[in-house]
Scaffold this motif. Structure first.
Motif, mmCIF file in Angstrom:
data_model
loop_
_atom_site.group_PDB
_atom_site.id
_atom_site.type_symbol
_atom_site.label_atom_id
_atom_site.label_comp_id
_atom_site.label_asym_id
_atom_site.label_seq_id
_atom_site.Cartn_x
_atom_site.Cartn_y
_atom_site.Cartn_z
ATOM 1 N N ARG A 229 0.830 -1.211 0.000
ATOM 2 C CA ARG A 229 0.000 0.000 0.000
ATOM 3 C C ARG A 229 0.865 1.262 0.000
ATOM 4 N NH1 ARG A 229 -5.308 -1.396 0.756
ATOM 5 N NH2 ARG A 229 -5.657 -3.384 1.823
ATOM 6 N N PHE A 230 0.388 2.265 -0.707
ATOM 7 C CA PHE A 230 0.980 3.596 -0.787
ATOM 8 C C PHE A 230 2.275 3.644 -1.597
ATOM 9 C CE2 PHE A 230 -1.459 3.637 3.260
ATOM 10 C CZ PHE A 230 -2.414 4.571 2.900
ATOM 11 N N THR A 231 2.591 2.570 -2.296
ATOM 12 C CA THR A 231 3.768 2.596 -3.163
ATOM 13 C C THR A 231 3.339 2.955 -4.585
ATOM 14 O OG1 THR A 231 3.594 0.207 -3.542
ATOM 15 C CG2 THR A 231 5.029 0.941 -1.763
ATOM 16 N N PRO A 232 4.280 3.364 -5.446
ATOM 17 C CA PRO A 232 3.920 3.762 -6.809
ATOM 18 C C PRO A 232 3.287 2.623 -7.589
ATOM 19 C CG PRO A 232 6.121 4.537 -6.249
ATOM 20 C CD PRO A 232 5.709 3.622 -5.148
ATOM 21 N N SER A 233 2.422 2.992 -8.536
ATOM 22 C CA SER A 233 1.767 2.023 -9.411
ATOM 23 C C SER A 233 2.579 1.818 -10.686
ATOM 24 C CB SER A 233 0.368 2.512 -9.795
ATOM 25 O OG SER A 233 -0.485 2.566 -8.674
ATOM 26 N N THR A 234 2.369 0.677 -11.300
ATOM 27 C CA THR A 234 2.838 0.478 -12.665
ATOM 28 C C THR A 234 1.832 1.156 -13.603
ATOM 29 O OG1 THR A 234 1.599 -1.572 -12.995
ATOM 30 C CG2 THR A 234 3.783 -1.768 -12.014
ATOM 31 N N SER A 235 2.123 1.165 -14.874
ATOM 32 C CA SER A 235 1.131 1.613 -15.850
ATOM 33 C C SER A 235 -0.020 0.619 -15.886
ATOM 34 C CB SER A 235 1.763 1.732 -17.226
ATOM 35 O OG SER A 235 2.100 0.439 -17.713
ATOM 36 N N PRO B 101 8.682 -19.443 9.158
ATOM 37 C CA PRO B 101 8.453 -20.887 9.210
ATOM 38 C C PRO B 101 7.108 -21.303 8.605
ATOM 39 C CG PRO B 101 9.183 -20.034 11.333
ATOM 40 C CD PRO B 101 8.785 -18.855 10.500
ATOM 41 N N SER B 102 6.313 -20.340 8.129
ATOM 42 C CA SER B 102 5.060 -20.645 7.424
ATOM 43 C C SER B 102 5.198 -20.125 5.994
ATOM 44 C CB SER B 102 3.868 -19.994 8.133
ATOM 45 O OG SER B 102 3.705 -20.504 9.440
ATOM 46 N N PRO B 103 5.962 -20.830 5.149
ATOM 47 C CA PRO B 103 6.363 -20.265 3.857
ATOM 48 C C PRO B 103 5.219 -20.056 2.878
ATOM 49 C CG PRO B 103 7.028 -22.558 4.029
ATOM 50 C CD PRO B 103 6.542 -22.155 5.386
ATOM 51 N N GLN B 104 4.037 -20.615 3.165
ATOM 52 C CA GLN B 104 2.911 -20.402 2.269
ATOM 53 C C GLN B 104 2.213 -19.073 2.545
ATOM 54 O OE1 GLN B 104 2.963 -22.381 4.859
ATOM 55 N NE2 GLN B 104 1.149 -21.887 6.084
ATOM 56 N N ASN B 105 2.506 -18.422 3.674
ATOM 57 C CA ASN B 105 1.851 -17.170 4.026
ATOM 58 C C ASN B 105 2.348 -16.021 3.147
ATOM 59 O OD1 ASN B 105 0.615 -18.588 6.043
ATOM 60 N ND2 ASN B 105 1.506 -17.428 7.744
ATOM 61 N N ASN B 106 1.460 -15.056 2.947
ATOM 62 C CA ASN B 106 1.850 -13.823 2.282
ATOM 63 C C ASN B 106 1.349 -12.659 3.125
ATOM 64 O OD1 ASN B 106 2.885 -12.030 0.450
ATOM 65 N ND2 ASN B 106 1.514 -12.564 -1.227
ATOM 66 N N TYR B 107 2.117 -11.589 3.170
ATOM 67 C CA TYR B 107 1.821 -10.456 4.048
ATOM 68 C C TYR B 107 1.807 -9.166 3.235
ATOM 69 C CZ TYR B 107 3.186 -13.929 7.492
ATOM 70 O OH TYR B 107 3.271 -15.075 8.234
ATOM 71 N N ARG B 108 0.691 -8.463 3.294
ATOM 72 C CA ARG B 108 0.645 -7.162 2.630
ATOM 73 C C ARG B 108 1.352 -6.136 3.517
ATOM 74 N NH1 ARG B 108 -2.330 -5.673 -1.456
ATOM 75 N NH2 ARG B 108 -4.062 -7.111 -1.077
ATOM 76 N N LEU B 109 2.275 -5.399 2.931
ATOM 77 C CA LEU B 109 3.037 -4.407 3.675
ATOM 78 C C LEU B 109 2.475 -3.010 3.443
ATOM 79 C CD1 LEU B 109 6.677 -5.687 3.041
ATOM 80 C CD2 LEU B 109 5.117 -6.280 4.900
ATOM 81 N N MET B 110 2.932 -2.084 4.262
ATOM 82 C CA MET B 110 2.507 -0.696 4.195
ATOM 83 C C MET B 110 3.705 0.165 3.824
ATOM 84 S SD MET B 110 -0.670 -0.014 4.897
ATOM 85 C CE MET B 110 -1.041 -1.187 6.186
ATOM 86 N N GLY B 111 3.606 0.880 2.728
ATOM 87 C CA GLY B 111 4.713 1.703 2.259
ATOM 88 C C GLY B 111 4.731 3.070 2.906
ATOM 89 N N LEU B 112 5.045 3.130 4.156
ATOM 90 C CA LEU B 112 5.098 4.383 4.910
ATOM 91 C C LEU B 112 6.437 4.468 5.643
ATOM 92 C CD1 LEU B 112 1.486 4.366 6.391
ATOM 93 C CD2 LEU B 112 2.329 5.806 4.531
#
Length: 497
Positions: A142-148, A212-223
């Motif tokens: 979130r809050f990071t630049p977009s691609t085209s 240790p839970s390699p299937q997990n994905n985490y949405r980060l915050m670009g702040l």
């Protein structure tokens, strides 16, 4: 509790009113003779006198779990989450406010304007030099630049083993210009890693979080936003490591990455209820955030605390005219977007209102499946005095705990701490990995995260550890009772500064 690059600090607003019955309670607790009509152990109205132990007895895990079941039903009915910008949060607010009003509290919904970030598209496809391709789930930071809108088509590169992407020299011998770089998140900070990649000429970063839970994905915050200069997305460790291996072995490997999002102005709410009675110059705040991330139901993070605060308020409701110090119960909005609700609240306090707050109790993730027990303790000042209350409670009951700095957990208490207000609280652990020593202390499994369901769809009621919920909820209620019902604890916090 949000996943972000570094904590932010904010400041806040409160209102207070005194109750006429305070004088009688103050006299009794100071040692004055009880009213003649009241038998020992009761008040003049015939109710059993409240004590910290009695308050904690009404905040058992099974009592708190009733509210967690309600939160789970809300999430199930609203797309699997109670996200700060989703209907599940609105329904959670209604649930909490309705219970408080029925118990006799006046309830305030403080409106909080904020800037949200709506994600329009997030897609990642990988193809080899031979032309075959596959789709990989990706979460835009979130809050990071977009691609085209068309996305970007580029080579994918990975750094040699042992290089983290934290320094420019990590790119020696690597042609990153014009490429998408795949990185593992490192302690130097993912914002810093992204900046170093951009300086090396990368067009975007795809990152994974080693756990240790390699299937997990985490949405980060670009702040803070100024640190993020190129598009960035997150994949699971399983997908990230596979992508890195492909990049290292196939010079023709390419990705098409589309990450698009936009700022949106929205309003969230803080739910506030306070006791009618109690000294308005010594306010004790007990709070927890009510929202989840949009990717999860948020039953442990942070329904476990929100429900504990609610049950504590309901137990205190019949006695709210007879507390020594005023108690303000608070449920924050949009904490997962970095302490939005609590930050707004603190920012809008006058210096005088700020000075009336004697202590703030907060908590996070009270009952993960592989739990620990962490008491927030900076080691000095009023916050240390609060930590000593928790420590004493656990020690008398033979419950193991560890102390950690309050800054180790990013949550709403930090904005109060930055404003110079003593804070205290607990957490059960999240992304950290349990050590063998901690396994011996708390049970569970070493080598696993304390909360494998942190920010994941499995953060559901069935993942809650009921023992941890019971012991930690009672501890929070007991410390609240010490601060609300006794003058000495608050005086000690004030004196310690």
């Amino acid at each position: 509790m949000p996943v972000f690059d570094r904590p932010l600090r904010h400041t806040l607003r409160l209102a207070a009113a005194a109750a006429l019955s305070l004088a009688c309670l103050s006299a009794q607790q100071a040692g004055a003779a009880p009213l003649p009509s009241a038998p020992a152990g009761t008040t003049a109205t015939g109710r059993a006198a409240l004590s910290p132990d009695r308050l904690a007895d009404g905040v058992r895990g099974r009592d708190v779990a009733r509210h967690l079941r309600a939160f789970q039903r809300i999430a199930d009915a609203e797309g699997g989450n109670r996200g700060y910008n989703r209907p599940g949060f609105t329904r959670s607010v209604r649930y909490v406010a309705g219970k408080l009003a029925a118990a006799g509290y006046e309830v305030e919904r403080q409106r909080v304007p904020y800037t949200d970030f709506d994600i329009a598209e997030e897609r990642l496809s990988v193809r080899s030099g031979s032309g075959d391709g596959r789709r990989v789930p990706v979460l835009m930071t979130r809050f990071t630049p977009s691609t085209s809108a068309a996305g970007l088509d580029a080579r994918v590169v990975a750094l040699p083993r042992g290089r983290t992407g934290c320094t420019a020299s990590d790119y020696d011998g690597v042609t990153a210009r014009g490429a998408v770089v795949v990185l593992a998140r490192d302690a130097c900070g993912f914002g810093h890693q992204q900046q170093v990649a951009a300086q090396a000429g990368a067009r975007a970063v795809v990152m994974y979080y080693p756990t240790p839970s390699p299937q997990n994905n985490y949405r980060l915050m670009g702040l803070p936003r100024e640190n993020f200069v190129i598009p960035m997305g997150m994949v699971s460790q399983t997908d990230g490591e596979r992508l890195a291996r492909q990049a290292a072995s196939d010079e023709g490997a390419r990705v098409r990455l589309t990450l698009r999002g936009d700022d949106v102005r929205r309003t969230t709410v803080n739910v506030i209820a306070e006791t009618r009675g109690g000294d308005p110059d010594d306010v004790v705040v007990m709070g927890g955030h009510l929202d989840s991330v949009p990717e999860a139901p948020g039953i442990n993070d942070n329904g476990s605390t929100a429900a504990t605060v609610l049950q504590t308020a309901l137990e205190l409701a019949p006695h709210q005219d007879r507390v020594r110090n005023k108690v303000r119960f608070m449920w924050w909005g949009a904490e997962e977007l970095i302490d939005v609700g609590s930050g707004y609240y603190v920012d809008h306090l006058s210096p005088a209102e700020r000075g009336r707050i004697a202590a703030v109790l907060n908590a996070e993730l009270l009952a993960p499946s592989n739990y620990g027990r962490f008491v927030w303790d900076p080691g000095t000042g009023g916050s240390h005095r609060i930590a000593e209350l928790f420590a004493g409670y656990f020690e008398r009951r033979g419950l193991p705990f560890e102390r950690q700095d309050p800054g180790a957990i990013g949550s709403d208490h930090l904005v109060f701490q930055a404003a110079g207000i003593p804070v205290g609280g607990l957490d059960g652990g999240n992304l950290q990995v349990k050590t063998p020593e901690q396994q011996a202390r708390f049970g569970g499994t070493a080598g696993r995260m304390f909360d494998p369901c942190y920010h994941q769809p499995c953060d559901r009621l069935e993942a809650i550890d009921r023992t941890a919920l019971d012991t930690n909820a009672r501890a929070l209620a007991w410390v609240l009772g010490e601060l609300a019902l006794k003058d000495g604890a608050v005086r000690g916090i004030r004196a310690a500064g």
